[in-house]
Design a protein around this motif. Structure first.
Motif, PDB file in Angstrom:
ATOM      1  N   ARG A  75      -9.179 -41.497  -5.805  1.00 47.39           N
ATOM      2  CA  ARG A  75     -10.150 -42.308  -5.168  1.00 47.39           C
ATOM      3  C   ARG A  75      -9.626 -43.744  -4.937  1.00 47.39           C
ATOM      4  NH1 ARG A  75     -14.866 -41.190  -7.590  1.00 47.39           N
ATOM      5  NH2 ARG A  75     -15.332 -39.474  -6.317  1.00 47.39           N
ATOM      6  N   LEU A  76      -9.369 -44.233  -3.840  1.00 44.37           N
ATOM      7  CA  LEU A  76      -8.763 -45.636  -3.591  1.00 44.37           C
ATOM      8  C   LEU A  76      -9.739 -46.217  -2.852  1.00 44.37           C
ATOM      9  CD1 LEU A  76      -5.665 -44.296  -1.500  1.00 44.37           C
ATOM     10  CD2 LEU A  76      -5.670 -45.097  -3.719  1.00 44.37           C
ATOM     11  N   LEU A  77      -9.968 -47.590  -3.430  1.00 48.52           N
ATOM     12  CA  LEU A  77     -10.565 -48.683  -2.842  1.00 48.52           C
ATOM     13  C   LEU A  77     -12.144 -48.431  -2.186  1.00 48.52           C
ATOM     14  CD1 LEU A  77      -7.783 -50.745  -1.043  1.00 48.52           C
ATOM     15  CD2 LEU A  77      -8.610 -50.861  -3.356  1.00 48.52           C
ATOM     16  N   GLY A  78     -13.264 -47.906  -3.258  1.00 49.91           N
ATOM     17  CA  GLY A  78     -14.516 -47.874  -2.760  1.00 49.91           C
ATOM     18  C   GLY A  78     -14.380 -46.238  -2.712  1.00 49.91           C
ATOM     19  N   LYS A  79     -15.049 -45.822  -1.556  1.00 50.54           N
ATOM     20  CA  LYS A  79     -15.220 -44.226  -1.278  1.00 50.54           C
ATOM     21  C   LYS A  79     -14.109 -43.410  -0.554  1.00 50.54           C
ATOM     22  CE  LYS A  79     -20.120 -44.628  -1.463  1.00 50.54           C
ATOM     23  NZ  LYS A  79     -21.304 -44.551  -0.621  1.00 50.54           N
ATOM     24  N   THR A 194      -8.967 -42.799 -10.307  1.00 51.89           N
ATOM     25  CA  THR A 194      -9.642 -44.292  -9.437  1.00 51.89           C
ATOM     26  C   THR A 194      -9.028 -45.317  -9.495  1.00 51.89           C
ATOM     27  OG1 THR A 194     -11.790 -42.976 -10.348  1.00 51.89           O
ATOM     28  CG2 THR A 194     -11.940 -45.357  -9.478  1.00 51.89           C
ATOM     29  N   VAL A 195      -8.908 -46.016  -8.328  1.00 58.72           N
ATOM     30  CA  VAL A 195      -8.416 -47.300  -7.951  1.00 58.72           C
ATOM     31  C   VAL A 195      -9.503 -48.146  -7.310  1.00 58.72           C
ATOM     32  CG1 VAL A 195      -6.281 -48.634  -6.951  1.00 58.72           C
ATOM     33  CG2 VAL A 195      -6.270 -46.155  -7.813  1.00 58.72           C
ATOM     34  N   ASN A 196      -9.289 -49.514  -7.382  1.00 60.08           N
ATOM     35  CA  ASN A 196     -10.227 -50.591  -6.854  1.00 60.08           C
ATOM     36  C   ASN A 196      -9.683 -51.945  -7.040  1.00 60.08           C
ATOM     37  OD1 ASN A 196     -12.196 -50.652  -5.203  1.00 60.08           O
ATOM     38  ND2 ASN A 196     -13.486 -51.760  -6.484  1.00 60.08           N
ATOM     39  N   PHE A 204      -7.062 -49.527 -12.257  1.00 60.49           N
ATOM     40  CA  PHE A 204      -6.434 -48.163 -11.935  1.00 60.49           C
ATOM     41  C   PHE A 204      -7.000 -47.325 -13.322  1.00 60.49           C
ATOM     42  CE2 PHE A 204      -3.768 -44.657 -12.423  1.00 60.49           C
ATOM     43  CZ  PHE A 204      -3.307 -44.094 -11.228  1.00 60.49           C
ATOM     44  N   LEU A 205      -7.546 -46.150 -13.150  1.00 54.53           N
ATOM     45  CA  LEU A 205      -7.872 -45.148 -14.160  1.00 54.53           C
ATOM     46  C   LEU A 205      -7.358 -43.984 -13.981  1.00 54.53           C
ATOM     47  CD1 LEU A 205     -11.473 -46.500 -14.927  1.00 54.53           C
ATOM     48  CD2 LEU A 205      -9.441 -46.723 -16.325  1.00 54.53           C
ATOM     49  N   ALA A 206      -6.732 -43.184 -15.020  1.00 53.45           N
ATOM     50  CA  ALA A 206      -6.425 -41.703 -14.778  1.00 53.45           C
ATOM     51  C   ALA A 206      -6.636 -41.118 -15.943  1.00 53.45           C
ATOM     52  CB  ALA A 206      -4.671 -41.781 -14.434  1.00 53.45           C
ATOM     53  N   PRO A 207      -7.264 -39.748 -15.706  1.00 52.80           N
ATOM     54  CA  PRO A 207      -7.710 -39.121 -17.050  1.00 52.80           C
ATOM     55  C   PRO A 207      -6.769 -38.257 -17.807  1.00 52.80           C
ATOM     56  CG  PRO A 207      -8.321 -37.893 -15.366  1.00 52.80           C
ATOM     57  CD  PRO A 207      -7.530 -39.240 -14.584  1.00 52.80           C
ATOM     58  N   PHE A 208      -6.385 -38.700 -19.130  1.00 49.27           N
ATOM     59  CA  PHE A 208      -5.633 -37.870 -20.084  1.00 49.27           C
ATOM     60  C   PHE A 208      -6.361 -36.622 -20.636  1.00 49.27           C
ATOM     61  CE2 PHE A 208      -2.461 -41.582 -20.712  1.00 49.27           C
ATOM     62  CZ  PHE A 208      -1.536 -41.057 -19.962  1.00 49.27           C
ATOM     63  N   GLY A 209      -7.771 -36.703 -20.582  1.00 47.56           N
ATOM     64  CA  GLY A 209      -8.514 -35.690 -21.096  1.00 47.56           C
ATOM     65  C   GLY A 209      -9.012 -36.299 -22.477  1.00 47.56           C
ATOM     66  N   HIS A 240     -14.418 -54.836 -15.602  1.00 44.48           N
ATOM     67  CA  HIS A 240     -15.645 -55.358 -14.925  1.00 44.48           C
ATOM     68  C   HIS A 240     -15.658 -55.927 -13.654  1.00 44.48           C
ATOM     69  CE1 HIS A 240     -18.926 -54.690 -17.733  1.00 44.48           C
ATOM     70  NE2 HIS A 240     -18.069 -55.039 -18.782  1.00 44.48           N
ATOM     71  N   ARG A 241     -14.560 -56.799 -13.547  1.00 46.88           N
ATOM     72  CA  ARG A 241     -14.516 -57.241 -12.369  1.00 46.88           C
ATOM     73  C   ARG A 241     -14.078 -56.425 -11.344  1.00 46.88           C
ATOM     74  NH1 ARG A 241     -10.336 -61.754 -13.816  1.00 46.88           N
ATOM     75  NH2 ARG A 241     -10.161 -62.236 -11.449  1.00 46.88           N
ATOM     76  N   ALA A 242     -13.026 -55.454 -11.515  1.00 48.34           N
ATOM     77  CA  ALA A 242     -12.801 -54.688 -10.070  1.00 48.34           C
ATOM     78  C   ALA A 242     -13.560 -53.475  -9.756  1.00 48.34           C
ATOM     79  CB  ALA A 242     -11.165 -54.042 -10.529  1.00 48.34           C
ATOM     80  N   MET A 243     -14.340 -53.034 -11.045  1.00 48.69           N
ATOM     81  CA  MET A 243     -14.904 -51.939 -11.010  1.00 48.69           C
ATOM     82  C   MET A 243     -16.500 -51.795 -11.347  1.00 48.69           C
ATOM     83  SD  MET A 243     -12.201 -48.863 -12.233  1.00 48.69           S
ATOM     84  CE  MET A 243     -10.892 -48.383 -11.307  1.00 48.69           C
ATOM     85  N   GLY A 244     -16.805 -52.950 -11.893  1.00 46.46           N
ATOM     86  CA  GLY A 244     -18.315 -53.272 -12.227  1.00 46.46           C
ATOM     87  C   GLY A 244     -18.619 -52.723 -13.439  1.00 46.46           C
ATOM     88  N   THR A 245     -17.840 -52.084 -14.119  1.00 54.03           N
ATOM     89  CA  THR A 245     -18.143 -51.838 -15.743  1.00 54.03           C
ATOM     90  C   THR A 245     -16.764 -51.687 -16.467  1.00 54.03           C
ATOM     91  OG1 THR A 245     -19.103 -49.955 -17.012  1.00 54.03           O
ATOM     92  CG2 THR A 245     -17.872 -49.256 -14.935  1.00 54.03           C
ATOM     93  N   ASP A 246     -16.841 -51.476 -17.738  1.00 57.58           N
ATOM     94  CA  ASP A 246     -15.780 -51.182 -18.621  1.00 57.58           C
ATOM     95  C   ASP A 246     -15.568 -49.797 -19.090  1.00 57.58           C
ATOM     96  OD1 ASP A 246     -17.383 -51.118 -20.432  1.00 57.58           O
ATOM     97  OD2 ASP A 246     -16.411 -52.899 -21.713  1.00 57.58           O
ATOM     98  N   PHE A 247     -16.636 -49.113 -18.421  1.00 55.74           N
ATOM     99  CA  PHE A 247     -16.977 -47.538 -18.888  1.00 55.74           C
ATOM    100  C   PHE A 247     -16.823 -47.348 -20.351  1.00 55.74           C
ATOM    101  CE2 PHE A 247     -14.392 -47.963 -14.808  1.00 55.74           C
ATOM    102  CZ  PHE A 247     -15.060 -47.095 -14.007  1.00 55.74           C
ATOM    103  N   GLY A 248     -17.408 -48.111 -21.175  1.00 52.51           N
ATOM    104  CA  GLY A 248     -17.674 -48.160 -22.519  1.00 52.51           C
ATOM    105  C   GLY A 248     -16.293 -47.882 -23.420  1.00 52.51           C
ATOM    106  N   MET A 249     -15.119 -48.870 -22.937  1.00 51.75           N
ATOM    107  CA  MET A 249     -14.079 -48.926 -23.319  1.00 51.75           C
ATOM    108  C   MET A 249     -14.118 -49.100 -25.000  1.00 51.75           C
ATOM    109  SD  MET A 249     -10.478 -51.193 -22.450  1.00 51.75           S
ATOM    110  CE  MET A 249     -10.767 -52.159 -23.600  1.00 51.75           C
ATOM    111  N   LYS A 250     -13.262 -48.236 -25.783  1.00 57.58           N
ATOM    112  CA  LYS A 250     -13.279 -48.381 -27.189  1.00 57.58           C
ATOM    113  C   LYS A 250     -12.064 -48.632 -27.769  1.00 57.58           C
ATOM    114  CE  LYS A 250     -15.553 -44.722 -28.242  1.00 57.58           C
ATOM    115  NZ  LYS A 250     -16.196 -43.806 -29.211  1.00 57.58           N
ATOM    116  N   GLN A 251     -11.431 -47.748 -28.493  1.00 59.61           N
ATOM    117  CA  GLN A 251     -10.345 -47.659 -29.045  1.00 59.61           C
ATOM    118  C   GLN A 251      -9.309 -47.840 -27.993  1.00 59.61           C
ATOM    119  OE1 GLN A 251      -9.541 -44.063 -31.143  1.00 59.61           O
ATOM    120  NE2 GLN A 251      -7.559 -44.647 -31.859  1.00 59.61           N
ATOM    121  N   VAL A 252      -8.297 -48.736 -28.153  1.00 60.12           N
ATOM    122  CA  VAL A 252      -7.217 -48.976 -27.466  1.00 60.12           C
ATOM    123  C   VAL A 252      -5.975 -48.681 -28.257  1.00 60.12           C
ATOM    124  CG1 VAL A 252      -5.584 -50.483 -26.260  1.00 60.12           C
ATOM    125  CG2 VAL A 252      -8.076 -50.850 -26.147  1.00 60.12           C
ATOM    126  N   GLU A 253      -5.041 -47.569 -27.634  1.00 59.03           N
ATOM    127  CA  GLU A 253      -4.048 -46.981 -28.661  1.00 59.03           C
ATOM    128  C   GLU A 253      -2.655 -47.690 -28.375  1.00 59.03           C
ATOM    129  OE1 GLU A 253      -4.020 -42.696 -27.945  1.00 59.03           O
ATOM    130  OE2 GLU A 253      -5.753 -42.234 -28.839  1.00 59.03           O
TER     131      GLU A 253
END
Length: 490
Positions: A75-79, A194-196, A204-209, A240-253
């Protein structure tokens, strides 16, 4: 003095793959790696469809797929979305998995093939003559020397071999202070990558599972040196600035910061020294092409180098640069265009950018071309005038008359002569090549060890024989037919 047929510098994905390709032909190969242990860090994370096809042809894809998440698109820049589900491939997706998983798999594959991996060796000298290349390497307890008939430099963007041989790496820096992180999200987005981008930052976000994501961010107003630690709050602010949310970011490995360059060597070959992967080209992380391009470089180079060692004309190695240099240039151009589109500042240009991107990806022909290019499936090598349109393209995974499929057949190495389904006569084969018959409709094909089509047409004409003799060494041997333990047990 340690004697090998081929010396490889660098135990990353490109070096491991190139070494295994040469070793599967029965040649002795050593990899010299400056790190004492495999790196647990993972800059790369996406394995594209074409790379998965290449790994499938080595019986490695199925294991790798179990280590990550298959994303159906981007998903690039919006929809705007790149849909990969329609790719003409067994792998209509992008596999999101840490590079450490790729490294580990390819290391086992190389060792299975007899490759020797020497860690803790820093290359400090490279000297070549008409017949050999000598590499001086420093260990903690002294200096040793390795000699081979050829040297593959796969030692990354800061290649010591490139420096030692005096080769230039022309290009320029394009972005400073790009941040990488692996973090857990409480409320993650959908499975699409997802990219915005907004005026002065992108994310940019990519799921590892299991809620774990790779995060890439850039902030025009927070330009730091590469060694400055990354504050998790910095990540949250950019999200927050790029995607409107931090998606509940918690532990940073894990976090890292790097500067991004666009560079490419003018020539990938210096006599008996050949450059591969990031040692030959560097580009932005947009599109996740780096590791994939390097692995595909390695497969193209590996079988050709094995053929030359088996007696083929040395000019065969010139086709490595002729085929892969344009691919590297294409990756620089496309990834550069993506990153420049993401950091454009004026509002009218940003609105135009987003509208054009959505329009392009809504039209079936341009959307299909974007998916083919992004995945690597659409990459083809130049063919000569008068050759069949399939020549130089990647072969699909054809169903075979014996109930198998072509990618499985390629696991034992060498060329494949694929006969037409309706051709049930015994074909005279004047050169050593394995013959299979396709179960679907289509022309006969001569398929190279790297899965690309060397010739296509009517098998009764035997035009393929002269093509095979041009590519293969005398006797036609490129790889042996004994599968590795991995291949044997797949």
């Amino acid at each position: 003095m340690h004697e090998y047929d081929v010396v490889v510098i660098g135990a990353g994905p490109a070096g491991l793959m190139a070494a295994a390709e040469v070793a599967r032909a029965g040649h002795s190969v050593v990899i010299l790696e400056r790190r004492e242990k495999p790196s647990p860090l993972s800059r790369a994370f996406g394995v594209h469809a074409r790379t998965l096809e290449v790994l499938d042809q080595r019986a490695l894809a199925s294991e790798l797929v179990t280590t990550g998440v298959t994303a159906p698109g981007l998903r690039l820049l919006g929809k705007a979305e790149i849909d990969l589900t329609r790719l003409p491939s067994p792998f209509p997706c992008i596999l999101v998995t840490p590079q450490s998983n790729v490294d580990g798999l390819l290391a086992r594959h190389a060792l299975d093939r007899g490759v020797v991996i020497e860690r803790g060796v820093q290359a400090i000298g490279v000297h070549q003559d008409n017949d050999t290349v000598r590499v001086a390497g420093r260990r903690p307890n002294g200096i040793e020397e390795w000699r081979g008939r050829y040297l593959i430099a796969a030692d990354g963007v800061h290649s010591s071999v490139r420096r030692l041989t005096g080769q230039q790496f022309p290009g320029r820096s394009i972005l400073r202070s790009v941040v990488l992180a692996d973090a857990h999200l409480d409320t993650p987005p959908q499975s699409l990558i997802t990219v915005n981008a907004v005026k002065d930052c992108f994310a940019f976000l990519a799921p590892f599972g299991d809620g774990k994501y790779r995060i890439i961010t850039w902030d025009r107003h927070n330009q730091q040196e590469k060694d400055v630690p990354v504050d998790p709050d910095e990540l949250r602010r950019v999200l927050h600035r790029a995607m409107g949310t931090d998606f509940g970011m918690k532990q940073v490995e894990w976090t890292s910061r790097f500067h991004c360059d666009e560079r490419q060597m003018v020539s990938y070959r210096d006599g008996r020294v050949l450059f591969c992967g990031d040692a030959a080209h560097a580009h932005s992380p947009a599109g996740g092409q780096g590791m994939n391009t390097g692995i595909q470089d390695a497969v193209n180079l590996g079988w050709k180098l094995a053929a030359v060692l088996d007696g083929a004309d040395g000019s065969l190695l010139d086709t490595y640069e002729a085929e892969r240099h344009p691919v590297g240039r294409l990756v620089l151009r496309t990834s550069g265009a993506m990153i420049r589109a993401m950091v454009v500042r004026p509002m009218p240009l940003r609105l135009l950018r987003t509208a054009l991107l959505r329009l392009i990806l809504l039209l079936r022909p341009t959307a299909s071309k974007a998916a083919l290019t992004f995945s690597g499936i659409g990459i083809a090598y130049r063919r000569k005038r008068g050759e069949h349109p399939l020549t130089g393209t990647r072969s699909p995974d054809l169903p075979l008359a014996d109930g198998s499929r072509l990618f499985v057949s390629l696991r034992t190495g060498g060329f494949r002569l694929v006969l037409e389904s309706q051709n049930d006569t015994l074909v005279d084969v004047p050169v050593p090549v394995e013959v299979v018959r396709r179960a679907d409709k289509g022309p006969a094909m001569l398929v190279r060890p790297d899965g690309y089509i060397a010739w296509a047409g009517n098998s009764d004409t035997q035009e393929w024989v002269s093509v095979h003799r041009r590519w293969a060494p005398p006797g036609g041997v490129v790889h042996g037919n004994q599968p590795s333990p991995t291949e044997r047990n797949s």
